[in-house]
Scaffold this motif. Sequence first.
Motif, mmCIF file in Angstrom:
data_model
loop_
_atom_site.group_PDB
_atom_site.id
_atom_site.type_symbol
_atom_site.label_atom_id
_atom_site.label_comp_id
_atom_site.label_asym_id
_atom_site.label_seq_id
_atom_site.Cartn_x
_atom_site.Cartn_y
_atom_site.Cartn_z
ATOM 1 N N ASN A 197 0.837 -1.213 0.000
ATOM 2 C CA ASN A 197 0.000 0.000 0.000
ATOM 3 C C ASN A 197 0.870 1.261 0.000
ATOM 4 O OD1 ASN A 197 -1.897 2.000 0.374
ATOM 5 N ND2 ASN A 197 -3.007 0.914 1.989
ATOM 6 N N PRO A 198 0.810 2.059 -1.074
ATOM 7 C CA PRO A 198 1.696 3.233 -1.141
ATOM 8 C C PRO A 198 1.345 4.303 -0.103
ATOM 9 C CG PRO A 198 0.142 3.226 -2.978
ATOM 10 C CD PRO A 198 -0.030 1.911 -2.283
ATOM 11 N N ARG A 199 0.190 4.172 0.551
ATOM 12 C CA ARG A 199 -0.201 5.150 1.561
ATOM 13 C C ARG A 199 0.401 4.868 2.927
ATOM 14 N NH1 ARG A 199 -3.459 5.046 -2.394
ATOM 15 N NH2 ARG A 199 -3.881 2.866 -1.941
ATOM 16 N N MET A 200 1.081 3.744 3.084
ATOM 17 C CA MET A 200 1.695 3.489 4.401
ATOM 18 C C MET A 200 2.939 4.369 4.570
ATOM 19 S SD MET A 200 3.691 -0.214 4.194
ATOM 20 C CE MET A 200 2.227 -1.171 3.805
ATOM 21 N N VAL A 201 3.267 4.678 5.812
ATOM 22 C CA VAL A 201 4.478 5.442 6.098
ATOM 23 C C VAL A 201 5.685 4.608 5.651
ATOM 24 C CG1 VAL A 201 5.892 6.423 7.951
ATOM 25 C CG2 VAL A 201 3.391 6.628 8.037
ATOM 26 N N ASN A 202 6.649 5.262 5.020
ATOM 27 C CA ASN A 202 7.838 4.560 4.534
ATOM 28 C C ASN A 202 7.519 3.380 3.612
ATOM 29 O OD1 ASN A 202 9.463 6.282 6.015
ATOM 30 N ND2 ASN A 202 9.484 4.928 7.794
ATOM 31 N N ALA A 203 6.554 3.584 2.743
ATOM 32 C CA ALA A 203 6.166 2.501 1.829
ATOM 33 C C ALA A 203 7.365 2.024 1.000
ATOM 34 C CB ALA A 203 5.036 2.957 0.913
ATOM 35 N N LYS A 204 8.234 2.949 0.615
ATOM 36 C CA LYS A 204 9.373 2.581 -0.230
ATOM 37 C C LYS A 204 10.372 1.704 0.539
ATOM 38 C CE LYS A 204 7.996 4.380 -3.963
ATOM 39 N NZ LYS A 204 7.367 3.357 -4.821
ATOM 40 N N THR A 205 10.451 1.943 1.851
ATOM 41 C CA THR A 205 11.330 1.116 2.689
ATOM 42 C C THR A 205 10.785 -0.308 2.781
ATOM 43 O OG1 THR A 205 11.842 3.083 3.979
ATOM 44 C CG2 THR A 205 12.399 0.968 4.976
ATOM 45 N N VAL A 206 9.483 -0.406 2.977
ATOM 46 C CA VAL A 206 8.865 -1.734 3.051
ATOM 47 C C VAL A 206 9.019 -2.448 1.709
ATOM 48 C CG1 VAL A 206 6.687 -2.983 3.406
ATOM 49 C CG2 VAL A 206 7.258 -1.008 4.857
ATOM 50 N N TYR A 207 8.805 -1.707 0.627
ATOM 51 C CA TYR A 207 8.946 -2.292 -0.714
ATOM 52 C C TYR A 207 10.381 -2.782 -0.938
ATOM 53 C CZ TYR A 207 8.501 -2.861 -5.760
ATOM 54 O OH TYR A 207 8.487 -3.390 -7.022
ATOM 55 N N ALA A 208 11.343 -1.993 -0.496
ATOM 56 C CA ALA A 208 12.749 -2.407 -0.647
ATOM 57 C C ALA A 208 13.023 -3.677 0.152
ATOM 58 C CB ALA A 208 13.684 -1.280 -0.199
ATOM 59 N N SER A 209 12.406 -3.807 1.316
ATOM 60 C CA SER A 209 12.576 -5.026 2.112
ATOM 61 C C SER A 209 11.987 -6.231 1.392
ATOM 62 C CB SER A 209 11.902 -4.886 3.475
ATOM 63 O OG SER A 209 12.524 -3.892 4.226
ATOM 64 N N VAL A 210 10.875 -6.011 0.724
ATOM 65 C CA VAL A 210 10.269 -7.073 -0.084
ATOM 66 C C VAL A 210 11.256 -7.509 -1.175
ATOM 67 C CG1 VAL A 210 8.467 -7.504 -1.823
ATOM 68 C CG2 VAL A 210 7.850 -6.526 0.402
ATOM 69 N N CYS A 211 11.852 -6.537 -1.851
ATOM 70 C CA CYS A 211 12.852 -6.854 -2.883
ATOM 71 C C CYS A 211 14.023 -7.635 -2.277
ATOM 72 C CB CYS A 211 13.390 -5.578 -3.531
ATOM 73 S SG CYS A 211 12.146 -4.662 -4.460
ATOM 74 N N GLY A 212 14.472 -7.204 -1.109
ATOM 75 C CA GLY A 212 15.589 -7.875 -0.446
ATOM 76 C C GLY A 212 15.248 -9.298 -0.038
ATOM 77 N N ALA A 213 14.031 -9.489 0.453
ATOM 78 C CA ALA A 213 13.620 -10.832 0.876
ATOM 79 C C ALA A 213 13.509 -11.758 -0.332
ATOM 80 C CB ALA A 213 12.295 -10.768 1.632
ATOM 81 N N GLY A 214 12.978 -11.243 -1.434
ATOM 82 C CA GLY A 214 12.896 -12.055 -2.648
ATOM 83 C C GLY A 214 14.280 -12.503 -3.091
ATOM 84 N N ARG A 215 15.232 -11.576 -3.002
ATOM 85 C CA ARG A 215 16.623 -11.870 -3.377
ATOM 86 C C ARG A 215 17.222 -12.922 -2.437
ATOM 87 N NH1 ARG A 215 21.302 -7.196 -3.036
ATOM 88 N NH2 ARG A 215 23.058 -8.544 -3.598
ATOM 89 N N SER A 216 17.032 -12.723 -1.146
ATOM 90 C CA SER A 216 17.616 -13.626 -0.154
ATOM 91 C C SER A 216 17.053 -15.045 -0.268
ATOM 92 C CB SER A 216 17.358 -13.070 1.245
ATOM 93 O OG SER A 216 17.783 -13.963 2.234
ATOM 94 N N LEU A 217 15.773 -15.166 -0.592
ATOM 95 C CA LEU A 217 15.149 -16.489 -0.676
ATOM 96 C C LEU A 217 15.442 -17.183 -2.004
ATOM 97 C CD1 LEU A 217 11.668 -15.711 0.966
ATOM 98 C CD2 LEU A 217 13.662 -16.765 2.029
ATOM 99 N N GLY A 218 16.011 -16.430 -2.968
ATOM 100 C CA GLY A 218 16.424 -17.060 -4.228
ATOM 101 C C GLY A 218 15.425 -16.940 -5.352
ATOM 102 N N PHE A 219 14.579 -15.890 -5.341
ATOM 103 C CA PHE A 219 13.547 -15.806 -6.373
ATOM 104 C C PHE A 219 13.984 -15.130 -7.677
ATOM 105 C CE2 PHE A 219 10.792 -16.999 -2.810
ATOM 106 C CZ PHE A 219 10.047 -17.965 -3.432
ATOM 107 N N VAL A 220 14.942 -14.214 -7.629
ATOM 108 C CA VAL A 220 15.486 -13.532 -8.826
ATOM 109 C C VAL A 220 14.418 -12.720 -9.576
ATOM 110 C CG1 VAL A 220 16.884 -13.703 -10.937
ATOM 111 C CG2 VAL A 220 17.297 -15.258 -9.034
ATOM 112 N N CYS A 221 13.526 -13.389 -10.312
ATOM 113 C CA CYS A 221 12.352 -12.702 -10.866
ATOM 114 C C CYS A 221 11.263 -13.748 -11.063
ATOM 115 C CB CYS A 221 12.675 -11.974 -12.185
ATOM 116 S SG CYS A 221 13.072 -13.031 -13.595
ATOM 117 N N ALA A 222 10.017 -13.295 -11.183
ATOM 118 C CA ALA A 222 8.923 -14.229 -11.460
ATOM 119 C C ALA A 222 9.048 -14.699 -12.916
ATOM 120 C CB ALA A 222 7.586 -13.548 -11.225
#
Lengths: 399, 399
Positions: free
Chosen positions: A261-286
Amino acid sequence: MINEKMYALGSKRSSIREIFEYAKTRAQEIGAENVFDFSIGNPSVPAPDAVNETIEKLVKEMPSVALHGYTSAQGDKTARDTIASNYSKRFGVAISGDDLYMTCGAAASLTITLHALHEEGDEVIVFAPYFAEYKVFVEGSGAKLVVLSSDDKTMLPDFTALKKAINQNTKAVLINSPNNPSGVVYGEDTMQTLCDILKEKSAEFGKRIFLISDEPYRELIYDKKTTVVSPMRYYDDSIVCYSYSKSLSLPGERIGYIAVNPRMVNAKTVYASVCGAGRSLGFVCAPALFQRVVASCDGMTADLSIYKRNRDLLYNALTEYGFTCIYPDGAFYLFMKAGEADAKAFCERAKKHELLFVAGDDFGYPGWVRIAYCVQTEQIERALPLFKALAEEYRLGEK
Amino acid sequence: MINEKMYALGSKRSSIREIFEYAKTRAQEIGAENVFDFSIGNPSVPAPDAVNETIEKLVKEMPSVALHGYTSAQGDKTARDTIASNYSKRFGVAISGDDLYMTCGAAASLTITLHALHEEGDEVIVFAPYFAEYKVFVEGSGAKLVVLSSDDKTMLPDFTALKKAINQNTKAVLINSPNNPSGVVYGEDTMQTLCDILKEKSAEFGKRIFLISDEPYRELIYDKKTTVVSPMRYYDDSIVCYSYSKSLSLPGERIGYIAVNPRMVNAKTVYASVCGAGRSLGFVCAPALFQRVVASCDGMTADLSIYKRNRDLLYNALTEYGFTCIYPDGAFYLFMKAGEADAKAFCERAKKHELLFVAGDDFGYPGWVRIAYCVQTEQIERALPLFKALAEEYRLGEK
């Protein structure tokens, strides 16, 4: 020598898997047409024609290196923009492609989100009955799963229990509407009440509590009166986890998304964490081809009229026979009270009638069973006399 | 509020990504044809025609529900059997489909394997130069990454360092042949020496040390004298991680496998842990359509003659200009000694010539640079005068 938790997860067959194997063996003994397997939530309706048409078109028209090459980690930009635009129009909340992260399906959406948010000591709340893999995913992220009950009549969350359960360690509440296994859909009132509590408790504890909304069955609703709402309209700290597995009948292709949700505080930080978690778990891209396929087919569904017919047929007959059932507004499961307190014993008795379904114990809800009606309608028609005999065995009609 | 490690992984742009963004901006300024981007390992050769032909055939011939439905978690049985049979024939080691676990590509193969094996306190050894994401994957599983050096002349492992480094906490040695970024291939002798050490040290410490072999570049070799060997022939406790990304030019489709050597003690237990780790990380099953595509195209490759031509052209020219290069037997990278001690400063100087490549620092190997030659041959031809000018700037030809 190896990780014992992973070994336990890989070696312990789930009950659903046990039933699946039993069904195969039993089919060899008495013929497949005489075994009535209602255990598995595998779509029984083909993907819309547009899916295969889009695949063929892309394969013909796009250069191989572009079509099958890496997309950016968060997904093809055009695909994300298209999906976000559709979502905004449909649910009346503005999101952009930059708020979307394409995933390998609902399970990936959840594990990535949970890992992105996890901090030491976190708790994640779910309401029983709940999809059994939530326990695996939440514990896999390092958090503790806290299971709260639902109202026995409506299978909606017990909000009094929720108010008591939220504490300093609560990181998120994970909901699933339309629900697996109950088929219940959270309407506007339910969502509003839930989000009001989350706002109140966030303020009380001076911390953010995320609402994670797992929505693989979002498109599978059957009545005009049923509306599915976006949690983003009610609560800023919400994250939507989606999959096209059920809506487009593509469970094997592993394609879905996370919307922050882009209306959450620090949405870009949360989004970056999502990107980081995808990377760490080995997803690369869908998967690249299917990112484009679902973007092109977003908003379409497989032929839901078959599921609706199945639901009506099954619900009407079972209640007539005396079974207590939750009316399933969505998904393709019917949740039914077992004929006795022990749902597993009830499943064993049903098995004698060649009826196979899953005990609610697997969904944190003993005393009930889940009947998956994503089967051929004809299978339900032929199974009804067996359900009737089961009801009679428990003298349900006489009560 | 969120997981700081995941945020760091998601927000910190990799150097390769930085260069990629720079290349885009620079292309707008001076024209794409004047920017020579050798930073990214994205296949530049189309997938074999059989890939798209197989997709079209499957879409036409297989019922939608079967084609796009879930496969078993470990992958479609027929696909696994086919791939295992091909592997057995090619490498002279008997494996079956039941030893294979289909994955969403090499990254998934690695994270699943690492999570499956991980126990508290574990260390995983790699040899620099190594693929930068190994650090992310190893640390993501909870283990400590131990980086050992290679021989500066051959870029083969420093075995003396290995003997010293292995201790009670060593869970695995992770190798990558053909190597990213050096292009070096481990021949029979190297593999034999490595495995002898692992056997000796396993006995010394009374514990198993796994050999994890990451082989996405396995098919990309260019000379008759170069042979790729299976670690399974040399060492029972070996696990092969594979991806079709490079061999079939399908990096966006996320498809590969893990092969657990059936000759290891308790192979079925290790395999079950792999299944459990896949489940815990949220993988469910590898993309169903592409499981069947790669099974059908297993053993084929994209047109490697283009990479070979690129390699020969680049290696011959760069060494002639006075650069010190490792001869790349495989993969599509050339590892070159920087013109000065600080490889990052060297990359900045190269940038002034519009030449873009990655400093070895990112691969745990300062003082060197990686040049990805998976580009159009014509791009290399036009870049050679620029490389020559760079060499002259460092007076390399004169030494």
